[in-house]
Design a protein around this motif. Structure first.
Motif, PDB file in Angstrom:
ATOM      1  N   ALA A 373       7.441  -1.635 -16.101  1.00 55.12           N
ATOM      2  CA  ALA A 373       8.073  -2.728 -15.497  1.00 55.12           C
ATOM      3  C   ALA A 373       9.265  -2.034 -14.745  1.00 55.12           C
ATOM      4  O   ALA A 373      10.436  -1.793 -14.742  1.00 55.12           O
ATOM      5  CB  ALA A 373       9.113  -3.363 -15.929  1.00 55.12           C
ATOM      6  N   PHE A 434       9.863  11.406 -12.594  1.00 53.36           N
ATOM      7  CA  PHE A 434       9.720  10.530 -10.999  1.00 53.36           C
ATOM      8  C   PHE A 434       8.470  11.672 -10.550  1.00 53.36           C
ATOM      9  O   PHE A 434       8.305  12.691 -10.588  1.00 53.36           O
ATOM     10  CB  PHE A 434      10.374  10.376 -10.383  1.00 53.36           C
TER      11      PHE A 434
ATOM     12  N   GLY B 133      13.359  -4.399 -15.831  1.00 53.95           N
ATOM     13  CA  GLY B 133      13.055  -2.619 -15.278  1.00 53.95           C
ATOM     14  C   GLY B 133      13.229  -2.672 -13.420  1.00 53.95           C
ATOM     15  O   GLY B 133      13.333  -1.343 -13.551  1.00 53.95           O
ATOM     16  N   GLY B 134      13.980  -3.172 -13.618  1.00 50.93           N
ATOM     17  CA  GLY B 134      14.301  -3.061 -11.964  1.00 50.93           C
ATOM     18  C   GLY B 134      13.171  -2.877 -10.879  1.00 50.93           C
ATOM     19  O   GLY B 134      13.704  -2.982  -9.705  1.00 50.93           O
ATOM     20  N   GLN B 135      12.242  -4.169 -11.379  1.00 49.32           N
ATOM     21  CA  GLN B 135      11.086  -4.361  -9.862  1.00 49.32           C
ATOM     22  C   GLN B 135      11.161  -5.272  -9.135  1.00 49.32           C
ATOM     23  O   GLN B 135      10.220  -5.450  -8.412  1.00 49.32           O
ATOM     24  CB  GLN B 135       9.464  -4.095 -11.327  1.00 49.32           C
ATOM     25  N   ALA B 144      14.055   0.163  -7.956  1.00 48.16           N
ATOM     26  CA  ALA B 144      13.087   0.899  -9.022  1.00 48.16           C
ATOM     27  C   ALA B 144      12.371   1.714  -7.973  1.00 48.16           C
ATOM     28  O   ALA B 144      12.029   3.080  -7.861  1.00 48.16           O
ATOM     29  CB  ALA B 144      12.124   0.166 -10.179  1.00 48.16           C
ATOM     30  N   ASP B 145      12.858   0.886  -6.223  1.00 48.39           N
ATOM     31  CA  ASP B 145      12.959   1.786  -5.110  1.00 48.39           C
ATOM     32  C   ASP B 145      13.915   2.858  -4.337  1.00 48.39           C
ATOM     33  O   ASP B 145      15.099   2.354  -4.510  1.00 48.39           O
ATOM     34  CB  ASP B 145      11.410   1.268  -4.083  1.00 48.39           C
ATOM     35  N   ASP B 146      13.540   2.936  -3.690  1.00 45.52           N
ATOM     36  CA  ASP B 146      14.491   4.278  -2.361  1.00 45.52           C
ATOM     37  C   ASP B 146      14.986   3.653  -1.277  1.00 45.52           C
ATOM     38  O   ASP B 146      15.677   3.623  -0.411  1.00 45.52           O
ATOM     39  CB  ASP B 146      14.281   5.767  -2.253  1.00 45.52           C
ATOM     40  N   ASP B 147      15.114   1.438  -1.522  1.00 40.67           N
ATOM     41  CA  ASP B 147      15.408   1.245  -0.272  1.00 40.67           C
ATOM     42  C   ASP B 147      16.367   0.453  -0.650  1.00 40.67           C
ATOM     43  O   ASP B 147      16.336  -0.647  -1.389  1.00 40.67           O
ATOM     44  CB  ASP B 147      14.310   0.330   0.050  1.00 40.67           C
ATOM     45  N   ILE B 241       8.788  -1.834   3.560  1.00 45.55           N
ATOM     46  CA  ILE B 241       9.232  -2.627   2.343  1.00 45.55           C
ATOM     47  C   ILE B 241       9.927  -3.997   2.847  1.00 45.55           C
ATOM     48  O   ILE B 241      10.778  -3.655   3.734  1.00 45.55           O
ATOM     49  CB  ILE B 241      10.023  -2.228   1.284  1.00 45.55           C
ATOM     50  N   GLU B 296      19.551   5.605 -12.088  1.00 45.49           N
ATOM     51  CA  GLU B 296      18.452   6.095 -12.185  1.00 45.49           C
ATOM     52  C   GLU B 296      17.112   5.614 -12.707  1.00 45.49           C
ATOM     53  O   GLU B 296      15.825   6.027 -13.075  1.00 45.49           O
ATOM     54  CB  GLU B 296      18.945   6.638 -14.051  1.00 45.49           C
ATOM     55  N   LEU B 297      16.799   4.392 -11.923  1.00 44.44           N
ATOM     56  CA  LEU B 297      16.030   3.352 -12.286  1.00 44.44           C
ATOM     57  C   LEU B 297      14.611   4.316 -11.197  1.00 44.44           C
ATOM     58  O   LEU B 297      13.604   4.107 -11.280  1.00 44.44           O
ATOM     59  CB  LEU B 297      16.062   1.590 -11.592  1.00 44.44           C
ATOM     60  N   GLY B 298      15.147   4.939 -10.392  1.00 44.20           N
ATOM     61  CA  GLY B 298      13.916   5.538  -9.549  1.00 44.20           C
ATOM     62  C   GLY B 298      14.701   5.990  -7.997  1.00 44.20           C
ATOM     63  O   GLY B 298      13.681   6.777  -7.455  1.00 44.20           O
ATOM     64  N   GLY B 299      15.043   5.003  -7.678  1.00 43.44           N
ATOM     65  CA  GLY B 299      15.612   5.575  -6.455  1.00 43.44           C
ATOM     66  C   GLY B 299      17.584   5.475  -5.624  1.00 43.44           C
ATOM     67  O   GLY B 299      18.186   5.616  -4.650  1.00 43.44           O
TER      68      GLY B 299
END
Lengths: 478, 301
Positions: A373, A434, B133-135, B144-147, B241, B296-299
């Motif tokens: 998710a 990642f 999950g921050g989706q 979860a993205d970098d935007d 996005i 830290e979620l991804g972005g």
């Protein structure tokens, strides 16, 4: 009442009359078995001596620590050179399978060998009654002492006996706990009051348990507590070799008459001396045939043989024999019986699984959890990003600096793995990484990606392992 | 029953059925009976020891029960367990409280603790809109993205969670002609595919879109020397996005026509995130944990 009814009621009365003969041993009286020397008695002492390993095993050292140590707090199990972590515990199920089938195969071939020669209940009871005999005398003297009113000398004998029993119980519990904590340390900590509550509780439980089970319950445990005794009936068959009374030879029983010549004897070989009953630790009469109370300890074989030798009759009136053999039916050779082959196959499968497991223990293990998710994130530059949690299990005895790399779709970029991950020995260390792939390089919605970890051991050897995971992106544009 | 016992001497209870079916008095083995009485003795001890009996007298509502002796209760065991846990956490908690988010991220062990701890907070306060999950969810940004609309630096994330955010975009249905709306929406779609036209850029600048979406339409008004950006939360129109689902021409037209958070405009887009500190839901340390978590979620930037 009509005649028919009278017949029926007479038949019932006969059944009740017969039922009265069957004695059910519910522990109302203590069985004081006689001890007689003999071949099987010797074998029993030898097999019982295997339990000495239980007491001295914890003191064997290996590589500076206890050779066999079940370290529950640290979730580590040391067996000589091998360290087994909970992740390898599937081997335990194979080990249990192996022993379960071993029990079945032995039972099918030779009955309750475990019960008669190896079971802790049998062995400890044997030792307890041996002590009882040393202190209180032969069975007749013991029965007399039990009936006698309490006086100083009886009290003294009983106190010593129970103290010795309790001491053995304590030694048993202490030996058991020694397998789970470092034994020399246990000696110090236990007697200075520094051991954990679990250690004291376990020793107390074993002390009481041993004392009650071997001192008081004895054959009652085999009769009414042990499940194995209850299922043995379906595990043995007509070809199983068990201590058996040869009724063809023995019946009809008759006492030896003074002056009568052997040639004039009209009775069978059994002289009805009841020695087989006297020596039986569970108090049964083997001459009544196969029965659940028989733990196949073969002590009655020794007793009967010694009587036969004295009387000059052939030994083996009670002997290891199968029902088929006794009834004169042809005895199938061992290897032509399918169950022998099936059991052997299962045993081999289990043992080879364990051997494989022990030889293939990875020094480090990697699990890759793909984030779900979201399954993927689209980044501003249009590339696709997936998130992974790597679980690194270090089975070495030292901490390791683990380097992570990955191989996957073209143009992929691994992020978050620049610094090596510190993996503590015996623990799982997580690392979040990642992976970014330009969308134009995504050929399918789902592609394989291989993660590789490697580390250098203090001795310079490089250890590595790999695991395949998936990289997920949006459906490719048509 | 009447008459003498027809089966004397066999220890029966005197109960007979069908002439000869009778109940014998065979007691269970003594060890079994000892176990039986020992169990009952245990229960009696337990009943006294443990608070369990309801009593009619209630000094306080819900307080009418025996209190047991020795003060052993399960709620106490729970509290002790919780205390043990808090003692174990204390060394990390004190560090998290003292250090800044940057310092936490520099320490792998502390980062791990913070992520594990903040996962619970994220589930409680963030996941309802932003996904577990921050989706993200339709209308709610992906984390979860970098935007980032307002910036993905630690300081900006802290600002967002502490004070909340409220987007704003004028509704253009009464300002622009239908043709202009069509042209701008097409321009936005072209932008995200990397083939914007000069006419589009001209219209974009002429109609003042650049005032919020920035000179290069990436939502950034200015970049400070430290890498920090200045924005009003306007979307980056150049990437793939979309701020509002489902994205694309019609969706873009809708946003241009009705705007974002316009009072009294039917069909306007909603884009509100509440502040979590003023409302008392989170304290600054919890916000700090969430900042690390979201970063830290991804972005995070």
């Amino acid at each position: 009442m009509s005649n028919e009814q009278i017949d029926k009621s007479t038949a019932a009365e006969e059944l009740y009359a017969e039922a009265a003969q069957w004695h059910v041993n519910t522990g109302g009286e203590t069985i004081h078995a006689k001890r007689m020397p003999g071949k099987w008695r010797t074998i029993k002492w030898v097999s019982a001596a295997l339990w000495i390993l239980f007491f001295i095993g914890p003191y064997v050292r290996w590589d500076g620590r206890q050779a066999i140590l079940w370290d529950i707090p640290a979730r580590q199990y040391h067996i000589f050179g091998a360290t087994i972590l909970p992740q390898d515990f599937w081997m335990l199920s194979l080990l249990l399978l192996f022993f379960a089938i071993l029990l079945a195969v032995v039972t099918a071939l030779a009955g309750r060998v475990w019960c008669g020669y190896f079971c802790f209940q049998t062995v400890w009871t044997d030792v307890f009654t041996w002590i009882e005999e040393k202190l209180e005398g032969q069975p007749a003297a013991r029965r007399k002492l039990d009936k006698a009113p309490m006086d100083f000398s009886k009290f003294r004998i009983k106190v010593v006996k129970h103290l010795v029993w309790a001491l053995i119980g304590f030694a048993t519990g202490f030996a058991f706990v020694s397998w789970f904590v470092d034994a020399p340390t246990l000696w110090v900590e236990f007697f200075t009051g520094q051991s954990g509550i679990a250690a004291y509780a376990t020793v107390a439980l074993f002390t009481v348990g041993t004392y009650v089970l071997a001192g008081w319950l004895r054959e009652q445990a085999c009769f009414w507590l042990c499940p194995y005794a209850r299922i043995q009936g379906v595990m043995i068959d007509r070809t199983t070799v068990l201590p058996t009374y040869d009724f063809h030879r023995g019946e009809p029983r008759g006492r030896v008459k003074k002056g009568q010549k052997e040639s004039e004897r009209s009775t069978g070989d059994c002289v009805d001396c009841n020695q087989c009953v006297a020596v039986c630790p569970t108090g049964i009469d083997i001459r009544q045939g196969q029965q659940e109370g028989c733990i196949t300890c073969a002590l009655c074989l020794d007793a009967c043989d010694s009587v036969m030798e004295k009387l000059g009759r052939p030994v083996g009136l009670i002997r290891y024999a199968s029902l088929d053999e006794l009834e004169g039916k042809p005895v199938k050779p061992l290897l032509t019986r399918p169950r022998v082959w099936i059991y052997t196959a299962i045993l081999l499968a289990a043992i080879s699984g364990i051997l494989y497991g022990l030889t293939a223990l990875d020094p480090i293990e990697l699990k890759v959890l793909h984030e779900r998710a979201p399954l993927f994130a689209t980044l501003s530059d249009g590339s696709i990003q997936n998130k992974y949690t790597l679980k690194i299990l270090n089975k070495q005895n030292d901490d390791l600096e683990v380097r992570i790399s990955a191989f996957g779709p073209e143009g992929m970029q691994l992020m978050g793995a620049d610094e090596p991950v510190k993996a503590r020995n015996g623990f799982v260390s997580p690392a979040i990484v990642f992976v970014k792939v330009p969308r134009k390089h995504m050929k399918a919605e789902r592609e394989d990606i291989v993660f590789r970890i490697e580390a250098t051991r203090p001795d310079g050897q490089v250890i590595a392992t790999e695991r395949t995971s998936i990289f997920i992106g949006p459906k490719p544009r048509p | 029953m009447a008459g003498p016992n027809p089966f004397p001497g066999e220890n029966n209870t005197g109960h007979f059925w069908d002439d000869n079916l009778r109940e014998l008095n065979n007691p269970p083995p003594s060890w079994w009976m000892i176990g039986f009485w020992a169990s009952i003795a245990f229960v009696i001890g337990y009943l006294i020891l443990y608070p369990m009996w309801p009593m009619p007298y209630q000094p306080v509502e819900g307080d009418g029960f025996t209190k047991g002796v020795m003060g052993w209760t399960q709620i106490k065991e729970y509290q002790e367990g919780l205390q043990d846990l808090q003692e174990m956490r204390a060394q990390y908690e004190s560090q998290v409280a003292e250090k800044t988010a940057e310092q936490i991220l520099a320490d792998p062990a502390l980062t791990q603790y913070t992520l594990a701890s903040a996962k619970v907070l994220f589930g409680d306060y963030c996941a309802a809109c932003h996904g577990s999950g921050g989706q993200g969810n339709p209308g709610y940004p992906v984390l979860a993205d970098d935007d980032w609309l307002y910036g993905g630096s630690l300081a900006k994330l802290d600002e967002t969670i502490t004070y909340g955010r409220k987007g704003a975009m004028t509704a253009h249905k009464d300002i622009l002609s239908a043709a202009e709306v069509d042209a701008l929406a097409q321009f936005v779609v072209n932008l995200s595919q990397g083939n914007a036209t000069d006419e589009g850029w001209a219209l974009y600048n002429a109609k003042g879109c650049n005032a919020c979406h920035g000179p290069t339409a990436n939502g950034v008004l200015a970049e400070l020397p430290g890498g920090e950006i200045v924005s009003v939360g306007a979307a980056n129109l150049t990437d793939a996005i979309w701020r509002f689902e489902p994205g694309g021409l019609e969706s873009a037209k809708h946003t241009i026509l009705y705007g974002v958070n316009q009072a009294g405009v039917e069909g306007t887009r909603d884009a509100v995130m509440p502040g979590f500190v003023e409302t008392g839901k989170l304290d600054p340390v919890e916000v700090k944990k969430l900042v690390v978590y979201v970063h830290e979620l991804g972005g995070g930037k």
